[in-house]
Write an enzyme that holds these catalytic residues in place. Structure first.
Site, PDB file in Angstrom:
ATOM      1  N   ALA A 164      32.957  40.793  34.628  1.00  0.00           N
ATOM      2  CA  ALA A 164      33.670  40.073  33.564  1.00  0.00           C
ATOM      3  C   ALA A 164      32.704  39.415  32.587  1.00  0.00           C
ATOM      4  CB  ALA A 164      34.583  39.010  34.188  1.00  0.00           C
ATOM      5  N   CYS A 195      36.193  31.179  42.913  1.00  0.00           N
ATOM      6  CA  CYS A 195      37.475  30.476  42.850  1.00  0.00           C
ATOM      7  C   CYS A 195      37.724  29.640  44.107  1.00  0.00           C
ATOM      8  CB  CYS A 195      38.636  31.441  42.630  1.00  0.00           C
ATOM      9  SG  CYS A 195      40.158  30.565  42.217  1.00  0.00           S
ATOM     10  N   CYS A 254      41.336  26.620  37.724  1.00  0.00           N
ATOM     11  CA  CYS A 254      41.837  27.149  38.987  1.00  0.00           C
ATOM     12  C   CYS A 254      43.351  26.980  39.011  1.00  0.00           C
ATOM     13  CB  CYS A 254      41.200  26.403  40.152  1.00  0.00           C
ATOM     14  SG  CYS A 254      41.471  27.207  41.729  1.00  0.00           S
ATOM     15  N   GLU A 258      24.830  48.422  35.333  1.00  0.00           N
ATOM     16  CA  GLU A 258      25.945  48.207  36.262  1.00  0.00           C
ATOM     17  C   GLU A 258      26.202  49.496  37.047  1.00  0.00           C
ATOM     18  OE1 GLU A 258      28.701  47.267  38.648  1.00  0.00           O
ATOM     19  OE2 GLU A 258      27.960  45.662  37.343  1.00  0.00           O
ATOM     20  N   GLN A 263      39.897  40.328  39.453  1.00  0.00           N
ATOM     21  CA  GLN A 263      40.021  39.736  40.782  1.00  0.00           C
ATOM     22  C   GLN A 263      40.998  38.562  40.870  1.00  0.00           C
ATOM     23  OE1 GLN A 263      36.135  39.206  42.718  1.00  0.00           O
ATOM     24  NE2 GLN A 263      35.303  40.814  41.404  1.00  0.00           N
TER      25      GLN A 263
END
Length: 414
Positions: free
Chosen positions: A20, A168, A348, A42, A50
């Site tokens: 991201a 997270c 969050c 990458e 996600q």
């Protein structure tokens, strides 16, 4: 896409990592200066949104909608080097990749993310996806979470949270709340013993959000075990071993039986960063937390989950960091003062029930940074925050963040 061997030239900007933060930064830089010669390193052919996996585990999102092909996301005009990064040589302005090549750069942005260490808990990998053991931290296993929630009629459900840092930090308890909501809705919660084993000492790192979350902990009659860290799993026997620390710092091992076990794997720096000259002692890219410029190499920046900034590791944090790095990197390129400061923003969306969310938005020091304070009460569970999480944010991710469109992405003014 290109092989590393064909990239003998020096890129204006090399972006290490195409998640991201990496793809978002490439799009952001190209939107500011189309002439930049940019490469993304990458290895993964697939890219995942996600944050949706929590909803997958709660039966509110189709997991297939969280996956796209990396080749379709690399911005136009950006070279994709499909290799694994094995090291950094900042004194020579090189990124080392798995086929032996060295990718040369004038400026470097490191966005390699954080590694999920499934092997760190003995017995976990062997039992994931069966024996009642699942994890929303995986594309493969998040649908199994919902299967278990639907099938469990009685027994014990354990949800775990490892030591920080993790992606997270609210996600472990989100899984618990959504599961409890469904069990309560089906009239089964009274027959299910629910427990959250948290290796940390608090329910949430920002104290303002603990009271509204505790309302739901009490509503669902969930037991909270703090300083309790999962260290091994025996799936067939449905046993889990926890290292539990008491008030004096003494650690004992406690065995707990389960019918459902939702595991959050330990997480840490990528292998290519451990012991690297660009990293701090903990293995994270050593940056100034405000400018995100490297503390020793001024032509290097770090962003996303791999950087040392003491913010919550979320996609929302990366969205703000992209703007900071894009503007500061281009300023550094022209030997100008760095114009933009990161405020530590992270978000969050705490899914406390199917249909309501406590939208936790905060910055350095736990300062509340609500985006829509006149619209969404940050300390209350709201339906509007649920709509934002479920429908708006995924669209913004694919169509704005990864495309260089920076609506509401600037740091708050200090």
């Amino acid at each position: 896409m290109t092989s590393a061997n064909s990239s003998s030239n020096v890129f204006d900007v090399v972006i290490a990592g195409g998640g991201a933060a990496g793809i978002g930064l490439a799009a952001s830089l190209k939107s500011r200066d189309r002439s930049l010669n940019i490469a993304i390193i990458e290895p993964s052919e697939e890219h995942y949104y996600q944050p949706s996996w929590t909803l997958v585990g709660g039966g509110a999102f189709n997991v297939k909608n969280s996956r796209r092909q990396t080749k379709d996301l690399i911005p136009s005009g950006v070279r994709w080097i499909k290799e694994k990064i094995v090291g950094f040589n900042p004194d020579a302005n090189e990124v080392l990749v798995s086929n032996g090549a060295a990718i040369k750069y004038k400026q470097l942005a490191i966005a390699t993310g954080i590694k999920t260490n499934w092997d760190a808990i003995p017995g976990l990998k062997e039992t994931l996806g069966k024996n009642g053991v699942t994890s929303n931290y995986s594309y493969e296993y998040s649908p199994y979470t919902w299967e278990l929630v639907q099938s469990l009629k009685s027994g014990k459900a354990i949800f775990t949270q490892p030591p920080m840092p993790i992606k997270c930090p609210g996600a472990p308890q989100k899984a618990m709340y959504l599961s409890c909501y469904e069990w309560q809705k089906q009239g089964r919660l009274k027959n299910i013993e629910v427990e959250l084993d948290n290796a940390g000492a608090a329910l949430f790192g920002v104290a303002d959000f603990v009271p509204p979350l505790m309302e739901y902990v009490k509503k669902y009659n969930a037991k909270l075990n703090f300083n309790s860290n999962l260290i091994s799993v025996d799936g067939p026997a449905k046993k889990a071993i926890f290292a539990v620390k008491d008030a004096d710092g003494n650690v004992t091992q406690i065995e707990r039986s389960f019918d459902m076990l939702h595991v959050v794997p330990p997480q840490g720096p990528q292998d290519c960063l451990k012991g690297s000259p660009v990293s701090n002692a903990d293995g994270f890219v050593d940056v100034d937390q405000f400018t995100l410029q490297h503390t020793r190499y001024p032509n290097i920046f770090g962003l996303g989950d791999c950087c040392s900034s003491p913010n919550s590791k979320t996609a929302a944090a990366a969205r703000k960091q992209i703007v900071v790095v894009a503007e500061n990197l281009l300023a550094a390129k022209h030997n100008k003062p760095l114009p933009t400061k990161y405020d530590g923003y992270g978000s969050c969306p705490l899914t406390v029930e199917n249909g309501k969310i406590v939208l936790a938005e905060f910055g350095f020091g736990g300062k509340l940074l609500p985006t829509f304070p006149w619209l969404i009460n940050p300390l209350k569970a709201t339906r509007l925050a649920w709509i934002l999480k479920k429908d708006v944010l995924p669209w913004l991710y694919w169509n704005a963040m990864l495309k260089g469109r920076e609506w509401l992405a600037r740091p708050f003014e200090n």
